[in-house]
Design an enzyme around this catalytic site. Structure first.
Site, PDB file in Angstrom:
ATOM      1  N   TRP A   1       0.262  -7.265  -0.272  1.00 33.10           N
ATOM      2  CA  TRP A   1      -1.015  -6.887  -0.872  1.00 33.10           C
ATOM      3  C   TRP A   1      -1.395  -7.846  -1.997  1.00 33.10           C
ATOM      4  O   TRP A   1      -1.797  -7.439  -3.075  1.00 33.10           O
ATOM      5  CB  TRP A   1      -0.991  -5.443  -1.388  1.00 33.10           C
ATOM      6  CG  TRP A   1      -0.635  -4.435  -0.346  1.00 33.10           C
ATOM      7  CD1 TRP A   1       0.466  -3.635  -0.321  1.00 33.10           C
ATOM      8  CD2 TRP A   1      -1.379  -4.128   0.840  1.00 33.10           C
ATOM      9  NE1 TRP A   1       0.461  -2.850   0.800  1.00 33.10           N
ATOM     10  CE2 TRP A   1      -0.664  -3.127   1.531  1.00 33.10           C
ATOM     11  CE3 TRP A   1      -2.577  -4.593   1.378  1.00 33.10           C
ATOM     12  CZ2 TRP A   1      -1.108  -2.598   2.740  1.00 33.10           C
ATOM     13  CZ3 TRP A   1      -3.012  -4.059   2.586  1.00 33.10           C
ATOM     14  CH2 TRP A   1      -2.290  -3.071   3.245  1.00 33.10           C
TER      15      TRP A   1
ATOM     16  N   THR B   1      -1.331   4.354  -8.618  1.00 28.91           N
ATOM     17  CA  THR B   1      -1.956   5.434  -7.869  1.00 28.91           C
ATOM     18  C   THR B   1      -2.469   6.518  -8.820  1.00 28.91           C
ATOM     19  O   THR B   1      -2.089   6.583  -9.990  1.00 28.91           O
ATOM     20  CB  THR B   1      -0.966   6.076  -6.892  1.00 28.91           C
ATOM     21  OG1 THR B   1       0.063   6.739  -7.646  1.00 28.91           O
ATOM     22  CG2 THR B   1      -0.319   5.030  -5.978  1.00 28.91           C
TER      23      THR B   1
ATOM     24  N   THR C   1      -3.868  -9.990  -3.330  1.00 29.15           N
ATOM     25  CA  THR C   1      -5.292 -10.296  -3.255  1.00 29.15           C
ATOM     26  C   THR C   1      -5.563 -11.743  -3.657  1.00 29.15           C
ATOM     27  O   THR C   1      -4.968 -12.248  -4.606  1.00 29.15           O
ATOM     28  CB  THR C   1      -6.076  -9.349  -4.175  1.00 29.15           C
ATOM     29  OG1 THR C   1      -5.858  -8.006  -3.736  1.00 29.15           O
ATOM     30  CG2 THR C   1      -7.562  -9.647  -4.161  1.00 29.15           C
TER      31      THR C   1
ATOM     32  N   GLU D   1      -3.363  -0.602  -8.271  1.00 24.31           N
ATOM     33  CA  GLU D   1      -3.265  -0.744  -9.735  1.00 24.31           C
ATOM     34  C   GLU D   1      -2.784   0.558 -10.382  1.00 24.31           C
ATOM     35  O   GLU D   1      -3.248   0.972 -11.438  1.00 24.31           O
ATOM     36  CB  GLU D   1      -4.616  -1.151 -10.339  1.00 24.31           C
ATOM     37  CG  GLU D   1      -5.199  -2.420  -9.775  1.00 24.31           C
ATOM     38  CD  GLU D   1      -4.492  -3.666 -10.268  1.00 24.31           C
ATOM     39  OE1 GLU D   1      -3.538  -3.541 -11.059  1.00 24.31           O
ATOM     40  OE2 GLU D   1      -4.892  -4.766  -9.856  1.00 24.31           O
TER      41      GLU D   1
ATOM     42  N   SER E   1       4.928   1.503  -6.593  1.00 29.30           N
ATOM     43  CA  SER E   1       4.728   2.164  -7.880  1.00 29.30           C
ATOM     44  C   SER E   1       5.860   1.924  -8.871  1.00 29.30           C
ATOM     45  O   SER E   1       5.711   2.226 -10.051  1.00 29.30           O
ATOM     46  CB  SER E   1       4.547   3.674  -7.672  1.00 29.30           C
ATOM     47  OG  SER E   1       3.358   3.936  -6.957  1.00 29.30           O
TER      48      SER E   1
ATOM     49  N   ASN F   1      -2.563  -3.657 -17.154  1.00 31.29           N
ATOM     50  CA  ASN F   1      -3.369  -2.879 -18.090  1.00 31.29           C
ATOM     51  C   ASN F   1      -4.767  -3.483 -18.231  1.00 31.29           C
ATOM     52  O   ASN F   1      -5.770  -2.761 -18.329  1.00 31.29           O
ATOM     53  CB  ASN F   1      -2.679  -2.820 -19.450  1.00 31.29           C
ATOM     54  CG  ASN F   1      -2.958  -1.534 -20.185  1.00 31.29           C
ATOM     55  OD1 ASN F   1      -2.932  -0.461 -19.597  1.00 31.29           O
ATOM     56  ND2 ASN F   1      -3.201  -1.636 -21.470  1.00 31.29           N
TER      57      ASN F   1
ATOM     58  N   SER G   1     -12.568  -6.870  -7.107  1.00 30.31           N
ATOM     59  CA  SER G   1     -11.114  -7.033  -7.046  1.00 30.31           C
ATOM     60  C   SER G   1     -10.714  -8.498  -7.165  1.00 30.31           C
ATOM     61  O   SER G   1      -9.774  -8.848  -7.881  1.00 30.31           O
ATOM     62  CB  SER G   1     -10.565  -6.450  -5.738  1.00 30.31           C
ATOM     63  OG  SER G   1     -10.669  -5.051  -5.721  1.00 30.31           O
TER      64      SER G   1
ATOM     65  N   THR H   1       3.656  -6.698  -6.141  1.00 29.44           N
ATOM     66  CA  THR H   1       4.029  -5.659  -5.181  1.00 29.44           C
ATOM     67  C   THR H   1       4.807  -6.246  -4.014  1.00 29.44           C
ATOM     68  O   THR H   1       4.555  -7.376  -3.586  1.00 29.44           O
ATOM     69  CB  THR H   1       2.756  -4.958  -4.667  1.00 29.44           C
ATOM     70  OG1 THR H   1       2.079  -4.360  -5.767  1.00 29.44           O
ATOM     71  CG2 THR H   1       3.086  -3.896  -3.641  1.00 29.44           C
TER      72      THR H   1
ATOM     73  N   ARG I   1      -6.634  -2.662 -14.933  1.00 28.55           N
ATOM     74  CA  ARG I   1      -6.993  -1.245 -14.860  1.00 28.55           C
ATOM     75  C   ARG I   1      -8.191  -0.933 -15.752  1.00 28.55           C
ATOM     76  O   ARG I   1      -9.020  -0.083 -15.410  1.00 28.55           O
ATOM     77  CB  ARG I   1      -5.785  -0.396 -15.256  1.00 28.55           C
ATOM     78  CG  ARG I   1      -4.658  -0.442 -14.234  1.00 28.55           C
ATOM     79  CD  ARG I   1      -3.344   0.058 -14.813  1.00 28.55           C
ATOM     80  NE  ARG I   1      -2.284   0.074 -13.801  1.00 28.55           N
ATOM     81  CZ  ARG I   1      -1.003   0.284 -14.060  1.00 28.55           C
ATOM     82  NH1 ARG I   1      -0.613   0.519 -15.310  1.00 28.55           N
ATOM     83  NH2 ARG I   1      -0.105   0.290 -13.090  1.00 28.55           N
TER      84      ARG I   1
END
Length: 378
Positions: free
Chosen positions: A153, A358, A155, A356, A129, A233, A82, A123, A236
Site C-alpha cells: 500500500w 483505522t 501510495t 493512516e 496497525s 501525525n 492522498s 506498511t 492525519r
C-alpha cells in the site's frame, strides 16, 4: 461552495489564495469519474508544485492554509489528496525535519516543486496497525546498509523517484530507521496493486527490497518509531481537513440534483424526509470542519498532540463515510453512476476510513488519553 457558518470568511488573503489555487486545479481536472473508471492518476505534480499546493506549510504558509488545500483537493478526489499528503506530509516533512543539510539540499526543493515524486514505505503485507512489528531490515555493511523486506500500500510508488523506507536496524539496539532510496536502485521492485474498488486514481503498489544497498548519507537523523509516527501525525491532520472536502462535494451535488429533480409535481428537495437528510449532513460537515480548524489553531501554537489529531481524523472520515452514502441515497438510482461524484466519494471514503490509522485504532488512541489506560499494551 456550501459553507453554512461562513467559516471561510475567517481565512487570510494568503489562505484564500491557496484555496483558490486548489479549486482551480480541481476544476481543470473534472470530470474525475472518467479517471476513476480508468484507474488513472493525472500528471499534475509539476502543476501542484507551481501552484504551491505541495505542503504549503513547509513554504511558510499557515497550518490552516495546508488544511484548506487538502480540503479542496479532496473535494476533487481522495486519490488526488492522498498523493499530495504522501508527497508533503510523509516525504517532504521528514526530509525537512530529520534530513541532513545535504539531504535537504538534494530533495526538499524538488519535492515541494513537484519535480521529484516521493513515496512512504512503512506498511507491510502482514503489518498494518502495529508498524513497530515491521519485518523489513537494514543490515550494516561497509559504509552503508543493505535493506530487505516487502512494503505494501505504498501510495505514489509506481511514479515515485524516491522512497522513504522504514526498516529495523538489525544490529545494535534494533531501532527503526528511515532511508531515502531512489526507486531506480538495484533490488527495488515495484508491483502495482490491481483490482482496487476504492481510491482508484491513486497510484499504489507493493515494493520489494531485495538486498538494496544504500550509503550512510541516505539515512535520516531520527531513531525509533518517533520518526514514522510523527510523519503520520502530519498526514492525519491533512485527512481531518480533506475528508470534509469529499463530504461537501457529495452534499453539494446531491443538493443541486434534489432541487432540479421533480417527483409528484415538486422538487425532491421540497420533501421533509430529504430536508432532514440535508440538515443532518450540513451539521456533520460543519462540525467536522470546526474540529479541523481547532486543530489548525493548536498546530499554529505548537500545542497539537497526537490524540487531538486522532479525534479529527476519526471524526472527519466517519462524516465523509456517512454523508457520501446519504448523498448517494438522495440521488436514487442515478447516484450510482460515475457521472455523479457521491458514489465515487463513498467508495473512496472506505479507504480514508481505514488508512493512516483505522477508525478503531484512533478510538483507542483517544481512549488511552481519556482514561489513562492504554488498550494497546497487554
Amino acid at each position: 461552495m456550501f459553507d453554512y457558518l461562513s467559516l471561510d470568511d475567517e481565512l487570510t488573503d494568503d489562505e484564500r489564495a491557496v484555496r483558490d489555487e486548489a479549486r482551480e486545479l480541481v476544476d481543470s481536472l473534472r470530470p474525475f469519474g472518467e479517471l476513476f473508471l480508468e484507474g488513472e492518476f493525472p500528471d499534475v505534480f509539476d502543476e501542484l508544485g507551481d501552484r504551491g499546493l505541495l505542503a504549503p506549510h513547509l513554504r511558510g504558509g499557515s497550518p490552516r492554509a495546508y488544511g484548506v488545500a487538502m480540503r479542496e483537493l479532496e473535494a476533487g478526489d481522495s486519490g488526488l489528496r492522498s498523493a499530495v499528503s504522501v508527497q508533503g506530509a510523509l516525504v517532504a516533512y521528514p526530509v525537512a525535519r530529520y534530513g541532513t543539510d545535504a539531504q535537504r539540499d538534494e530533495y526538499l526543493d524538488d519535492l515541494l516543486d513537484g519535480e521529484t515524486v516521493g513515496c512512504f514505505a512503512l506498511t507491510e503485507p502482514d503489518v498494518g496497525s502495529a508498524p513497530h512489528e515491521m519485518g523489513a531490515t537494514a543490515h550494516r555493511e561497509g559504509d552503508g546498509y543493505v535493506l530487505n523486506g516487502t512494503k505494501r500500500w505504498v501510495t505514489n510508488s509506481p511514479i515515485a523517484d524516491v522512497a522513504l523506507v522504514w526498516a529495523r536496524d538489525d544490529g545494535g539496539d534494533g531501532d527503526v530507521r528511515g532511508f531515502l532510496v531512489p526507486t531506480d536502485t538495484d533490488g527495488v521492485h515495484v508491483e502495482p496493486i490491481d483490482g482496487l474498488l476504492s481510491l482508484r486514481i491513486s497510484e499504489s503498489a507493493e515494493v520489494t527490497l531485495d538486498d538494496v544497498h544504500v550509503p550512510d548519507d541516505a539515512v535520516l537523523d531520527v531513531r525509533g518509531m518517533r520518526g514514522p509516527l510523527s510523519c503520520l501525525n502530519q498526514a492525519r491532520y491533512g485527512i481531518a481537513w480533506g475528508a470534509v472536502g469529499a463530504a461537501r462535494d457529495a452534499f453539494e451535488h446531491a443538493l443541486d440534483y434534489a432541487k432540479g429533480r421533480e417527483q409528484w409535481g415538486r422538487a425532491v428537495a421540497g420533501f421533509q424526509l430529504q430536508q432532514e437528510k440535508f440538515a443532518d449532513c450540513a451539521t456533520r460537515i460543519t462540525t467536522a470542519e470546526l474540529i479541523a480548524r481547532r486543530l489548525a489553531d493548536l498546530k499554529e501554537s505548537d500545542e497539537l498532540e497526537p490524540h487531538h489529531v486522532s479525534m479529527g481524523k476519526r471524526h472527519s472520515a466517519e462524516v465523509a463515510r456517512n454523508v457520501t452514502r446519504t448523498a448517494r441515497e438522495i440521488m436514487g438510482g442515478n447516484g450510482v453512476l460515475a457521472d455523479h461524484p457521491p458514489m465515487r466519494h463513498m467508495l473512496n471514503a472506505e479507504t480514508v476510513y481505514t488508512y493512516e490509522g483505522t477508525h478503531d485504532v484512533h478510538s483507542l488512541i483517544m481512549g488511552a488519553e481519556i482514561t489513562g489506560e492504554p488498550a494497546f499494551e497487554g
